[in-house]
Each structure stands twice: as C-alpha cells, then as structure tokens.
Design an enzyme around this catalytic site. Structure first.
Site, PDB file in Angstrom:
ATOM      1  N   GLU A 239       0.379  -3.624   8.513  1.00  0.00           N
ATOM      2  CA  GLU A 239       1.426  -4.378   7.818  1.00  0.00           C
ATOM      3  C   GLU A 239       2.757  -3.640   7.878  1.00  0.00           C
ATOM      4  O   GLU A 239       2.763  -2.415   7.746  1.00  0.00           O
ATOM      5  CB  GLU A 239       1.050  -4.561   6.344  1.00  0.00           C
TER       6      GLU A 239
ATOM      7  N   ARG B   4      -8.096  -4.686   1.969  1.00  0.00           N
ATOM      8  CA  ARG B   4      -7.186  -3.908   2.811  1.00  0.00           C
ATOM      9  C   ARG B   4      -7.441  -4.295   4.259  1.00  0.00           C
ATOM     10  O   ARG B   4      -8.605  -4.508   4.649  1.00  0.00           O
ATOM     11  CB  ARG B   4      -7.423  -2.405   2.631  1.00  0.00           C
TER      12      ARG B   4
ATOM     13  N   HIS C  45       0.390 -10.578   2.200  1.00  0.00           N
ATOM     14  CA  HIS C  45      -0.020  -9.667   1.110  1.00  0.00           C
ATOM     15  C   HIS C  45       0.533 -10.135  -0.246  1.00  0.00           C
ATOM     16  O   HIS C  45       1.315  -9.430  -0.887  1.00  0.00           O
ATOM     17  CB  HIS C  45       0.425  -8.228   1.416  1.00  0.00           C
TER      18      HIS C  45
HETATM   19  C1  DGY Z   1      -2.903  -3.376  -4.749  1.00  0.00           C
HETATM   20  O1  DGY Z   1      -2.729  -3.366  -5.960  1.00  0.00           O
HETATM   21  O2  DGY Z   1      -3.558  -2.507  -4.192  1.00  0.00           O
HETATM   22  C2  DGY Z   1      -2.266  -4.459  -3.967  1.00  0.00           C
HETATM   23  O3  DGY Z   1      -2.836  -4.663  -2.740  1.00  0.00           O
HETATM   24  C3  DGY Z   1      -0.792  -4.197  -3.807  1.00  0.00           C
HETATM   25  O4  DGY Z   1      -0.189  -4.934  -4.760  1.00  0.00           O
END
Ligand code: DGY
Length: 322
Positions: free
Chosen positions: A270, A241, A288
């Site tokens: 983001e 993240r 992402h």
């Molecule tokens: C998740 O699964 O947390 C990813 O970052 C989003 O697809």
C-alpha cells in the site's frame, strides 16, 4: 516542561487540539509519510512518537543509538509496521488502539463480502459506464449470502464482531480458525465451531474472512496451496493486512476461476496495488477503509491521548503492546 510529541500524519482536528492543549506538538501539516531519516530525527528529539500503519518503523528507521522517545503510541490496532525487536532494544513502550475499531472494521469486511457475492462493484461500474440494458432474469447473478458458511481466520475482537454480524444478521454458519483454543462462551455467542486446522476451515467455507495479525509470522498464510483448498464457488475477504495473502497466487486463482472472488481492503505494498487486480472483475477493492468513520477515528485518537496521559503520569497505559 511540556513533553515533546511528534505526530507523523494528520489526525482528526479535535484530537490534534486535545494533544496541543497538553503537549509541545509537532504536527505533520503536509500529511506525507515520514522517511527513515525523519523517523530517526523524531526518535532523537521527541518524548513520544505518534504513528500509524503507513509508518515503516523498520530497523533502519529505528537506528538511533540513544533515542529520546520513550513511547511509540500507534493510531491503529495492528503493529506489524513497527520493528518490535528494535523497540525492545531501545526500551521503548508501544501502545495501540484496540476495541474502538472492531465494529467498523467488521462492517467493512461485511460490506466487501456482500459486494463481491452480489456483484455490486460490477453493477456499479456497468451503470456508471452507461452500459446497463435494463432488468433481465439472467443479469449479474451473484451468490446468496444468507445461510452460507463463513470461515473466520483469527478470532480476536474484530473476528468476533464479524461473526456476530454474519450469524445474527445473515443466518450464516460460523467456523473459526484460531491458533489458541477459543473459549466456549465466545464461540457460542455466534453458534460458532472451531476448526482443527486452517486447511479444514478453507475446505468447508463458502466465504473466508481474514482477521489475524500481519507481520512475518502470517506473511503469505494464504498462498497458492491454501487457495487450492478453497471451494471453486467460495470468496476470500481481507481486512487484516495485505501480506497475509500471496497476491500473485490470488490473482492466478481469480483469473483461473479456482475461487469465485475476493474482497480486499488491504494490500501488500500500500498504497501501490498490483495493477493486475484492476482488470479482475470478481475482485472488490477498497483503499484500507476498515476504521474510516468519523466516530472510530476520533475514538482511536482519544485512545492514544489516554495512553499517553497514563504513560507520562507514570501509570501503565491501557493498551500496552510492548
Ligand atoms: C489498524 O488499526 O491496524 C488499521 O488497519 C489501520 O487503521
């Protein structure tokens, strides 16, 4: 009567079709992120809210006195965008979609690691910019990956999938940092050792890959002080993240050359990204893409369908988080 389902973003067509066959669905045909007001409306009208990482389900968005929603089924594994205290107060169940995205997310982490080490982004920009002068012994020399030490922060399913690739595919030595002790059999699958502290891992690694959850507990886990523990020749990879890294501190470290480079798939705000990243040549930046394969996005969707089916049948959903 069919249960009312609100889906906040467009999902793969096959999954939307499966949902529509069983539920009274409201799909977001414009695919634009919901506002807090739209979340409150959804929570007061739908039995289930099907959300994703782009949905800021904070206290404001969740401020509905008696929500009709009984389950928030997240399309994705991370749930740091959901205010879990508000969820608990509303007695709402939350589910996620683990396992099915581990391989593809680890693949993107490995892609970033290779790209930044071998200067693939710089090379591609050079070629597309018509600036390539041809092969020469000193051209775009990167860093060898095979045999180096990879530090993995957070040794859950994705961290383990990354370790497997790096150790068995590239002969890397694996060191992990995890808050709880990791089972010896899990470590030995990638001949990994567990570092006593995060600083210890940062000091010994040639590459550091982040696989821990986001949220307040890990916000700016990698800050200026932690970056200063890393070797000047080392690289930082983030597919976890954005908030886990203090981006200001990272941009300073990259610009000053106190670390060699970074590969980033996630960003703190983001889809806005700090513009300074764009002029840092030793940063590889992806939008992402961790779980973005047809196979994985289908599997994530059907995992949600399964969680909903079990929940509405009165059973425990497999992937209950709260
Ligand atoms: C998740 O699964 O947390 C990813 O970052 C989003 O697809």
């Amino acid at each position: 009567m069919k249960k009312k389902i609100m889906v906040t973003r467009r999902w793969p067509a096959e999954v939307e079709k499966a949902l529509a066959a069983t539920y009274d669905c409201e799909f977001n045909t414009t695919d634009t992120p919901f506002t807090a007001e739209r979340f409150r409306d959804a929570l007061s009208r739908a039995d289930a809210l099907l959300c994703t990482v782009t949905d800021q389900l904070n206290a404001d968005a969740m401020a509905v006195p008696s929500p009709r929603t009984r389950i928030i089924a997240n399309f994705g594994v991370g749930v740091s965008h959901i205010d879990l205290n508000a969820v608990k107060a509303g007695k709402i169940v939350v589910t996620n979609t683990p396992d099915v995205l581990s391989d593809c997310t680890a693949d993107i982490a490995m892609t970033l690691l290779l790209m930044v080490a071998r200067r693939a982004g710089e090379g591609e920009r050079e070629l597309r910019g018509n600036l390539w002068k041809g092969w020469r012994p000193t051209h775009l020399m990167g860093t060898k990956v095979s045999g180096k030490t990879l530090g993995i922060v957070g040794f859950g399913r994705i961290g383990q999938a990354m370790a497997k690739r790096a150790h068995h595919g590239f002969g890397m030595n694996i060191v992990v940092y995890n808050r709880s002790p990791v089972n010896a059999a899990v470590l030995s699958a990638a001949s990994a050792t567990q570092a006593p502290t995060l600083d210890n891992l940062l000091r010994m690694s040639d590459f550091v890959s982040l696989h821990c959850p986001g949220g307040t507990e890990n916000t700016h886990l990698i800050d200026a002080e932690r970056l200063s523990q890393m070797k000047p020749q080392s690289y930082l990879i983030n597919t976890a993240r954005g908030e886990v890294i203090d981006e200001d501190a990272l941009i300073s470290a990259l610009t000053a050359g106190t670390i060699a480079g970074a590969g980033l798939d996630v960003f703190q705000c983001e889809p806005e990204i700090d513009e300074r990243f764009l002029s840092v040549p030793n940063a590889v930046l992806l939008p992402h893409l961790g779980s973005a394969t047809v196979e994985t996005r289908h599997a994530m969707g059907f995992r949600v369908v399964d969680n909903l089916g079990r929940f509405f049948a009165g059973d425990e959903p497999h992937d209950r988080v709260v």
